[in-house]
Design a protein around this motif. Structure first.
Motif, PDB file in Angstrom:
ATOM      1  N   ASP A   1       0.812  -1.213   0.000  1.00  0.00           N
ATOM      2  CA  ASP A   1       0.000   0.000   0.000  1.00  0.00           C
ATOM      3  C   ASP A   1       0.852   1.272   0.000  1.00  0.00           C
ATOM      4  OD1 ASP A   1       1.017  -0.321   2.523  1.00  0.00           O
ATOM      5  OD2 ASP A   1      -0.855   0.139   3.569  1.00  0.00           O
ATOM      6  N   GLY A   2       2.139   1.130  -0.320  1.00  0.00           N
ATOM      7  CA  GLY A   2       3.046   2.268  -0.318  1.00  0.00           C
ATOM      8  C   GLY A   2       2.971   3.095  -1.595  1.00  0.00           C
ATOM      9  N   ILE A   3       3.676   4.213  -1.605  1.00  0.00           N
ATOM     10  CA  ILE A   3       3.725   5.062  -2.792  1.00  0.00           C
ATOM     11  C   ILE A   3       5.170   5.263  -3.225  1.00  0.00           C
ATOM     12  CG2 ILE A   3       1.583   6.266  -2.249  1.00  0.00           C
ATOM     13  CD1 ILE A   3       3.267   8.665  -1.304  1.00  0.00           C
ATOM     14  N   TRP A   4       5.337   5.447  -4.521  1.00  0.00           N
ATOM     15  CA  TRP A   4       6.652   5.698  -5.115  1.00  0.00           C
ATOM     16  C   TRP A   4       6.556   7.051  -5.812  1.00  0.00           C
ATOM     17  CZ3 TRP A   4       9.771   1.271  -7.777  1.00  0.00           C
ATOM     18  CH2 TRP A   4      10.986   1.768  -8.296  1.00  0.00           C
ATOM     19  N   ILE A   5       7.357   8.022  -5.345  1.00  0.00           N
ATOM     20  CA  ILE A   5       7.389   9.356  -5.951  1.00  0.00           C
ATOM     21  C   ILE A   5       8.617   9.442  -6.855  1.00  0.00           C
ATOM     22  CG2 ILE A   5       7.506  11.838  -5.532  1.00  0.00           C
ATOM     23  CD1 ILE A   5       6.274  11.309  -2.757  1.00  0.00           C
ATOM     24  N   CYS A   6       8.372   9.691  -8.124  1.00  0.00           N
ATOM     25  CA  CYS A   6       9.460   9.771  -9.100  1.00  0.00           C
ATOM     26  C   CYS A   6       9.433  11.145  -9.766  1.00  0.00           C
ATOM     27  CB  CYS A   6       9.304   8.677 -10.154  1.00  0.00           C
ATOM     28  SG  CYS A   6      10.516   8.779 -11.499  1.00  0.00           S
ATOM     29  N   SER A   7      10.551  11.857  -9.720  1.00  0.00           N
ATOM     30  CA  SER A   7      10.710  13.121 -10.432  1.00  0.00           C
ATOM     31  C   SER A   7      11.851  12.971 -11.420  1.00  0.00           C
ATOM     32  CB  SER A   7      11.025  14.265  -9.457  1.00  0.00           C
ATOM     33  OG  SER A   7      10.026  14.386  -8.476  1.00  0.00           O
ATOM     34  N   ASP A   8      11.636  13.446 -12.654  1.00  0.00           N
ATOM     35  CA  ASP A   8      12.678  13.262 -13.659  1.00  0.00           C
ATOM     36  C   ASP A   8      12.348  14.071 -14.909  1.00  0.00           C
ATOM     37  OD1 ASP A   8      15.015  12.042 -14.963  1.00  0.00           O
ATOM     38  OD2 ASP A   8      14.759  10.483 -13.444  1.00  0.00           O
ATOM     39  N   PHE A   9      13.150  13.854 -15.936  1.00  0.00           N
ATOM     40  CA  PHE A   9      12.912  14.457 -17.247  1.00  0.00           C
ATOM     41  C   PHE A   9      12.060  13.510 -18.086  1.00  0.00           C
ATOM     42  CE2 PHE A   9      17.074  16.016 -15.805  1.00  0.00           C
ATOM     43  CZ  PHE A   9      16.882  17.382 -15.904  1.00  0.00           C
ATOM     44  N   GLN A  10      11.395  14.066 -19.095  1.00  0.00           N
ATOM     45  CA  GLN A  10      10.671  13.236 -20.040  1.00  0.00           C
ATOM     46  C   GLN A  10      10.745  13.872 -21.426  1.00  0.00           C
ATOM     47  OE1 GLN A  10       6.604  12.925 -18.752  1.00  0.00           O
ATOM     48  NE2 GLN A  10       6.257  15.132 -18.731  1.00  0.00           N
ATOM     49  N   ASN A  11      10.647  13.011 -22.426  1.00  0.00           N
ATOM     50  CA  ASN A  11      10.684  13.487 -23.810  1.00  0.00           C
ATOM     51  C   ASN A  11       9.383  14.205 -24.151  1.00  0.00           C
ATOM     52  OD1 ASN A  11      13.278  12.519 -24.727  1.00  0.00           O
ATOM     53  ND2 ASN A  11      12.443  10.446 -24.547  1.00  0.00           N
ATOM     54  N   THR A  12       9.507  15.386 -24.720  1.00  0.00           N
ATOM     55  CA  THR A  12       8.336  16.158 -25.118  1.00  0.00           C
ATOM     56  C   THR A  12       8.239  16.325 -26.626  1.00  0.00           C
ATOM     57  OG1 THR A  12       9.511  18.280 -25.043  1.00  0.00           O
ATOM     58  CG2 THR A  12       8.494  17.491 -22.987  1.00  0.00           C
ATOM     59  N   GLY A  13       9.335  16.024 -27.334  1.00  0.00           N
ATOM     60  CA  GLY A  13       9.360  16.226 -28.778  1.00  0.00           C
ATOM     61  C   GLY A  13       9.804  17.619 -29.190  1.00  0.00           C
TER      62      GLY A  13
ATOM     63  N   LYS B   1      30.793   9.763 -15.770  1.00  0.00           N
ATOM     64  CA  LYS B   1      30.779   8.461 -16.437  1.00  0.00           C
ATOM     65  C   LYS B   1      29.372   7.864 -16.441  1.00  0.00           C
ATOM     66  CE  LYS B   1      35.626   7.417 -15.429  1.00  0.00           C
ATOM     67  NZ  LYS B   1      36.589   6.472 -14.825  1.00  0.00           N
ATOM     68  N   LEU B   2      28.428   8.707 -16.851  1.00  0.00           N
ATOM     69  CA  LEU B   2      27.025   8.302 -16.843  1.00  0.00           C
ATOM     70  C   LEU B   2      26.811   7.045 -17.674  1.00  0.00           C
ATOM     71  CD1 LEU B   2      24.395   9.624 -15.627  1.00  0.00           C
ATOM     72  CD2 LEU B   2      23.917  10.405 -17.944  1.00  0.00           C
ATOM     73  N   GLU B   3      26.103   6.114 -17.098  1.00  0.00           N
ATOM     74  CA  GLU B   3      25.835   4.836 -17.761  1.00  0.00           C
ATOM     75  C   GLU B   3      24.802   4.975 -18.874  1.00  0.00           C
ATOM     76  OE1 GLU B   3      23.532   0.894 -16.240  1.00  0.00           O
ATOM     77  OE2 GLU B   3      25.060   1.700 -14.893  1.00  0.00           O
ATOM     78  N   SER B   4      23.799   5.819 -18.638  1.00  0.00           N
ATOM     79  CA  SER B   4      22.699   5.979 -19.594  1.00  0.00           C
ATOM     80  C   SER B   4      23.153   6.743 -20.832  1.00  0.00           C
ATOM     81  CB  SER B   4      21.544   6.731 -18.934  1.00  0.00           C
ATOM     82  OG  SER B   4      20.522   6.984 -19.862  1.00  0.00           O
ATOM     83  N   ARG B   5      22.568   6.379 -21.965  1.00  0.00           N
ATOM     84  CA  ARG B   5      22.859   7.070 -23.220  1.00  0.00           C
ATOM     85  C   ARG B   5      21.667   7.852 -23.731  1.00  0.00           C
ATOM     86  NH1 ARG B   5      28.292   7.445 -24.206  1.00  0.00           N
ATOM     87  NH2 ARG B   5      29.258   5.661 -23.172  1.00  0.00           N
ATOM     88  N   SER B   6      20.499   7.594 -23.183  1.00  0.00           N
ATOM     89  CA  SER B   6      19.297   8.299 -23.636  1.00  0.00           C
ATOM     90  C   SER B   6      18.231   8.219 -22.542  1.00  0.00           C
ATOM     91  CB  SER B   6      18.756   7.697 -24.932  1.00  0.00           C
ATOM     92  OG  SER B   6      18.406   6.335 -24.752  1.00  0.00           O
ATOM     93  N   LEU B   7      17.200   9.029 -22.692  1.00  0.00           N
ATOM     94  CA  LEU B   7      16.136   9.092 -21.709  1.00  0.00           C
ATOM     95  C   LEU B   7      15.101   8.000 -21.960  1.00  0.00           C
ATOM     96  CD1 LEU B   7      15.424  10.953 -19.317  1.00  0.00           C
ATOM     97  CD2 LEU B   7      14.001  12.274 -20.910  1.00  0.00           C
ATOM     98  N   MET B   8      14.727   7.300 -20.904  1.00  0.00           N
ATOM     99  CA  MET B   8      13.753   6.211 -21.019  1.00  0.00           C
ATOM    100  C   MET B   8      12.325   6.728 -20.810  1.00  0.00           C
ATOM    101  SD  MET B   8      15.869   3.685 -21.462  1.00  0.00           S
ATOM    102  CE  MET B   8      17.644   3.508 -21.228  1.00  0.00           C
ATOM    103  N   ASN B   9      11.367   5.911 -21.188  1.00  0.00           N
ATOM    104  CA  ASN B   9       9.965   6.184 -20.892  1.00  0.00           C
ATOM    105  C   ASN B   9       9.672   5.566 -19.527  1.00  0.00           C
ATOM    106  OD1 ASN B   9       7.138   6.033 -20.620  1.00  0.00           O
ATOM    107  ND2 ASN B   9       6.842   5.974 -22.827  1.00  0.00           N
ATOM    108  N   PHE B  10       9.741   6.395 -18.488  1.00  0.00           N
ATOM    109  CA  PHE B  10       9.626   5.870 -17.128  1.00  0.00           C
ATOM    110  C   PHE B  10       8.227   5.349 -16.818  1.00  0.00           C
ATOM    111  CE2 PHE B  10      13.115   9.052 -16.780  1.00  0.00           C
ATOM    112  CZ  PHE B  10      14.142   8.144 -16.589  1.00  0.00           C
ATOM    113  N   GLU B  11       7.208   5.975 -17.380  1.00  0.00           N
ATOM    114  CA  GLU B  11       5.852   5.493 -17.123  1.00  0.00           C
ATOM    115  C   GLU B  11       5.676   4.065 -17.629  1.00  0.00           C
ATOM    116  OE1 GLU B  11       1.174   6.788 -17.738  1.00  0.00           O
ATOM    117  OE2 GLU B  11       2.774   8.148 -18.310  1.00  0.00           O
TER     118      GLU B  11
END
Length: 208
Positions: free
Chosen positions: A134-146, A166-176
């Protein structure tokens, strides 16, 4: 070491303010008031620790576990915060969490965007297993807008952090989409900067 923010820890907040003004802090604090007063809260990738004071300023009286992979960020958090022994600092990653403990609230602010897709899936599954039904997960981040201006800014940021951290990520994911994949649904949402930055509250579909 991947995703190592030690080099830029002393100037991290200053850089964010130059680029985004107060918007990043506004997005990260928007849903803090919905956190139950006596909740057991987990913050992953907490950065310099300014959010600790913001959380306790809401009247929060629960327990906070603060996980950060950068020892310099941990050091800054301890210096910047005014708090008591209800805050437990962990220098490490999600694998360093106590195996027996579950949380009422998980907060990932600009944390999920550092991982490659395969690693992101793994991290989100591990964290979801630590969240009470019954917990909640609060996520704040960037998202692609086009928008071209947003795409350019994101490209510059990823390039900068690949060099400095040395960021591992190469692009922004669709977190939803990623949240849906692990059985979590969005219950509330807030955006700024024409949708470039967001904060969302997710709940487990098991609790619905």
């Amino acid at each position: 070491m991947k995703n190592n923010f030690n080099l830029i820890a002393p100037v991290y907040d200053g850089l964010a303010k130059v680029v985004f003004g107060k918007k990043l802090k506004q997005i990260q604090t928007h849903f803090l008031p919905v956190i139950p007063e006596n909740a057991n809260v987990l913050i992953m990738g907490g950065g310099t620790g300014w959010i600790i004071n913001e959380l306790f300023n809401t009247g929060f009286k629960g327990k906070l576990t603060y996980v950060e992979a950068s020892e310099k960020m941990i050091s800054l958090s301890k210096k910047n915060g005014s708090f008591n022994d209800s805050v437990h600092f962990i220098h490490g990653e999600e694998s360093a969490l106590p195996t027996e403990r579950k949380y009422d609230v998980i907060i990932t602010n600009f944390f999920l965007d550092v991982f490659s897709e395969a690693r992101l899936d793994e991290v989100m599954v591990q964290l979801s297993e630590r969240l009470n039904n019954d917990g909640i997960w609060i996520c704040s981040d960037f998202q692609n807008t086009g928008r071209f201006s947003h795409q350019l800014l994101l490209w510059l940021m990823f390039k900068f952090f690949r060099v400095t951290a040395k960021l591992e990520s190469r692009s922004l994911m669709n977190f939803e989409h990623k949240f849906k994949k692990i059985g979590h649904s969005k219950s509330e949402n807030f955006t700024l900067m024409n949708g470039l930055i967001f904060s969302s509250v997710y709940t487990s579909e098991q609790s619905l």
